[in-house]
Design a protein around this motif. Sequence first.
Motif, PDB file in Angstrom:
ATOM      1  N   PHE A 145       0.573  -1.609   0.154  1.00  0.00           N
ATOM      2  CA  PHE A 145      -0.212  -0.080  -0.219  1.00  0.00           C
ATOM      3  C   PHE A 145       0.927   1.374   0.060  1.00  0.00           C
ATOM      4  CE2 PHE A 145       0.842   0.287   4.733  1.00  0.00           C
ATOM      5  CZ  PHE A 145       0.801  -0.817   5.184  1.00  0.00           C
ATOM      6  N   TRP A 146       1.978   1.329   0.450  1.00  0.00           N
ATOM      7  CA  TRP A 146       2.668   2.113   0.257  1.00  0.00           C
ATOM      8  C   TRP A 146       3.465   2.384  -0.383  1.00  0.00           C
ATOM      9  CZ3 TRP A 146       8.734   2.608   1.507  1.00  0.00           C
ATOM     10  CH2 TRP A 146       9.577   3.276   2.278  1.00  0.00           C
ATOM     11  N   MET A 149       1.173   3.784  -2.944  1.00  0.00           N
ATOM     12  CA  MET A 149       0.738   5.546  -2.826  1.00  0.00           C
ATOM     13  C   MET A 149       2.047   6.512  -3.342  1.00  0.00           C
ATOM     14  SD  MET A 149      -0.941   5.239   1.079  1.00  0.00           S
ATOM     15  CE  MET A 149      -1.267   6.823   1.349  1.00  0.00           C
ATOM     16  N   LEU A 266     -16.446  -3.970   6.080  1.00  0.00           N
ATOM     17  CA  LEU A 266     -16.212  -2.557   7.286  1.00  0.00           C
ATOM     18  C   LEU A 266     -18.131  -2.520   7.187  1.00  0.00           C
ATOM     19  CD1 LEU A 266     -13.836  -0.603   5.530  1.00  0.00           C
ATOM     20  CD2 LEU A 266     -14.272  -0.960   7.618  1.00  0.00           C
TER      21      LEU A 266
ATOM     22  N   LEU B 216       3.501  -6.853   8.594  1.00  0.00           N
ATOM     23  CA  LEU B 216       3.616  -6.468   7.402  1.00  0.00           C
ATOM     24  C   LEU B 216       2.024  -6.979   7.151  1.00  0.00           C
ATOM     25  CD1 LEU B 216       4.677  -5.374   4.952  1.00  0.00           C
ATOM     26  CD2 LEU B 216       4.866  -6.295   3.683  1.00  0.00           C
ATOM     27  N   ALA B 219      -0.255  -4.381   9.905  1.00  0.00           N
ATOM     28  CA  ALA B 219      -0.587  -3.293   9.177  1.00  0.00           C
ATOM     29  C   ALA B 219      -1.173  -2.779   7.882  1.00  0.00           C
ATOM     30  CB  ALA B 219       1.046  -2.967   8.582  1.00  0.00           C
ATOM     31  N   THR B 220      -1.478  -4.234   7.146  1.00  0.00           N
ATOM     32  CA  THR B 220      -2.052  -4.308   6.132  1.00  0.00           C
ATOM     33  C   THR B 220      -3.150  -4.307   6.278  1.00  0.00           C
ATOM     34  OG1 THR B 220      -0.634  -4.794   4.789  1.00  0.00           O
ATOM     35  CG2 THR B 220      -2.421  -4.915   4.080  1.00  0.00           C
ATOM     36  N   PHE B 223      -4.173  -0.823   7.244  1.00  0.00           N
ATOM     37  CA  PHE B 223      -4.103   0.677   6.645  1.00  0.00           C
ATOM     38  C   PHE B 223      -5.911   0.043   5.824  1.00  0.00           C
ATOM     39  CE2 PHE B 223      -4.345   0.493   1.986  1.00  0.00           C
ATOM     40  CZ  PHE B 223      -4.274   1.732   1.745  1.00  0.00           C
ATOM     41  N   LEU B 224      -6.272  -0.862   6.124  1.00  0.00           N
ATOM     42  CA  LEU B 224      -7.658  -1.537   5.402  1.00  0.00           C
ATOM     43  C   LEU B 224      -8.652  -0.927   5.992  1.00  0.00           C
ATOM     44  CD1 LEU B 224      -7.065  -4.808   4.284  1.00  0.00           C
ATOM     45  CD2 LEU B 224      -7.072  -3.401   2.142  1.00  0.00           C
ATOM     46  N   GLY B 225      -8.735  -0.684   6.978  1.00  0.00           N
ATOM     47  CA  GLY B 225      -9.380   0.235   8.108  1.00  0.00           C
ATOM     48  C   GLY B 225     -10.040  -1.021   8.738  1.00  0.00           C
ATOM     49  N   GLY B 236       0.031   1.108   9.359  1.00  0.00           N
ATOM     50  CA  GLY B 236      -0.936   1.170   8.593  1.00  0.00           C
ATOM     51  C   GLY B 236      -1.849   2.378   8.667  1.00  0.00           C
ATOM     52  N   LEU B 239      -1.149   5.493   7.851  1.00  0.00           N
ATOM     53  CA  LEU B 239      -1.207   5.357   6.319  1.00  0.00           C
ATOM     54  C   LEU B 239      -2.540   5.346   5.570  1.00  0.00           C
ATOM     55  CD1 LEU B 239       2.066   4.355   6.349  1.00  0.00           C
ATOM     56  CD2 LEU B 239       1.176   4.284   3.575  1.00  0.00           C
ATOM     57  N   MET B 253       2.703  10.242   4.325  1.00  0.00           N
ATOM     58  CA  MET B 253       2.700   8.784   4.012  1.00  0.00           C
ATOM     59  C   MET B 253       3.996   8.136   3.894  1.00  0.00           C
ATOM     60  SD  MET B 253       3.470   8.263   0.613  1.00  0.00           S
ATOM     61  CE  MET B 253       3.052   9.327  -0.458  1.00  0.00           C
ATOM     62  N   GLY B 257       5.338   4.854   6.750  1.00  0.00           N
ATOM     63  CA  GLY B 257       5.760   3.954   5.216  1.00  0.00           C
ATOM     64  C   GLY B 257       7.089   3.088   5.228  1.00  0.00           C
ATOM     65  N   LEU B 260       7.942   1.179   8.913  1.00  0.00           N
ATOM     66  CA  LEU B 260       7.342   0.159   7.923  1.00  0.00           C
ATOM     67  C   LEU B 260       8.183  -1.131   7.304  1.00  0.00           C
ATOM     68  CD1 LEU B 260       5.070  -1.930   8.724  1.00  0.00           C
ATOM     69  CD2 LEU B 260       3.599  -1.087   6.946  1.00  0.00           C
TER      70      LEU B 260
END
Lengths: 304, 286
Positions: A145-146, A149, A266, B216, B219-220, B223-225, B236, B239, B253, B257, B260
């Motif tokens: 994801f980093w 971005m 979600l 990782l 954290a992923t 990141f996905l919430g 994560g 970001l 960002m 990142g 991480l």
Amino acid sequence: MRAILGRLIGVIPTLLITWTFVFGAMRLVPGDPVLLMLQGTPISDEAMDAARAKLGVDRPIIVQYVSFLANAARGDFGDSFRSRQPVTRLIAAEFPFTLQLALGGFAVGLLLGATLGVVAGVWPNGWIDTLCMTTALAGLSLPSFWIGMLLIQVFATWLGWVPVLGTGFDALILPSISLGLFLAGGLARLTRNAIIEVMGQDYIRTARAKGLPAWRVVGKHALRNAVIPPLTLLGMQFALLIGGAVVTETVFARPGIGRLLVLAVLEKDFPVVQGVVVLTTAAYVLINVAIDIAYGIIDPRVQG
Amino acid sequence: MNTASPVRRPWLISRLFGAPGAVAGAIVIVVILGLAVLAPYLAPYDWNANSQCRRLAPMSVEHWFGCDLFGRDIFSRVIYGARFSLAMGLSTVAISLVFGALLGIVIAYAGGRIDRIGARVIDAMLCFPSIILAILIVAVLGVGLLNAALAVGISGIPRFARITRAATLSLAARDFVEAARSVGAGHRRIVLRHLLPNLAPILIVIATLDLGGAVLFTATLSFLGLGAQPPTPEWGAMLNAGREYVRYAPWTMIFPGLALFLTVMAVNLVGDRLSLILDPRQRDRS
């Protein structure tokens, strides 16, 4: 032919176990499924009962289980709580986008990973090997994801070479690179080991002894034989592709199955979660069986 | 029966750090651990205090990594984030390791029908792409940092169980287990004193190799919430929070990142080296 049939029948218990797990997991979700379905809208008692009957949650658990399996086998996962559309239709609509991304990512990953792996495998244990393998390890350690971005920031925002959003071909470039980097690390390591293995074989020594130039030895004799082990691991790559697609689609705000799944979790849209999980797992199992069968056809030594 | 004599240990350490990559990795890990422990002393600002600076202020002498949307100092938040990364990675791997190893030993040692059915179930569970399995578990447990860690831990159990089962099967057929049984050792003694010590090296290797991925992975999910929620300074999640305005303020960002990435890379460098030394099949190669 009989072996192929046997393989396909062997899939059934596997699917049964995974689907049972999904069914069990979904029953563990706290709260009344009808209230979850309504997502907060008020409802009368009669309508509640009707909804309960429609979802089938008023029936004994064993009946629910059997009908879940029967429906799953037919690809019917009910309607989304959110959009009220059949889950299967939602997934079918998103699938082409994920497929495009997966193919793009796989192409980038294969190109990068195989190059690094071959270079490292042909000159093992030197500084070239160390360099290539450290790069591969970095690829495995990069949060995708980093890197996604960063790619957007540099190539879309600053340089303006590609659009940030969209579903056209040029909007596919950055997501493919992002997903490809994620795959390349693992592929590079596999390819390196396969090349080293092959380079120690007698026929390579023979080819060398014949006086063939190095590029022909590697290109024609080594590469062809080294390609089989990484390709059989293609099936495992599928799991990585799906995982990578979930992240990549979120970063690039692309439509697709991964994005659908994350949003469904979600929004507590459980039929969609259930449908995506069941179908991706089934796809994974079937792809692996297909590769198994194909491998048996390509390489007769594997039979039996 | 304890084979880990004191002579062997310096050998392991010196070989472990015989490669520059592993040394660099170890240094980074020590730094990250230091940041995690000393965060309150090292962070120049409160990680959760708004309006420490102008919203989305760029990098400056006062705020090395710039500021986020709420005027919080990103440098301080990144330092506090170190508390989550390795801790989450270690606890998820511990869950996978303990339950996976237990499951693998038990079914392999029980043998017969239990082993056949158990192996079948493990193979089937491995058919879930691990991120899909983790997301499914989060969907059931609910969104949150601990649930995400639990989900990552659980999704790793089948992998550890499979490896442990295979290793136990080959060990259980060896003479020393038969010898132990013939002198009257009970199941508990055989498992604890004879099987487990011999399984330890391979389990350590797998666990170390998994650690980077686990950091990782957790954290992923954030990141996905699906993991850590705002305002938690988990990398994560940071970001994820910065996604909307990243084009105006890329520093929101870049630094979480980078932190991480460095952590995962460091863990992988050490893990790779460790597996090279401990894995008997690779031992002769290096």
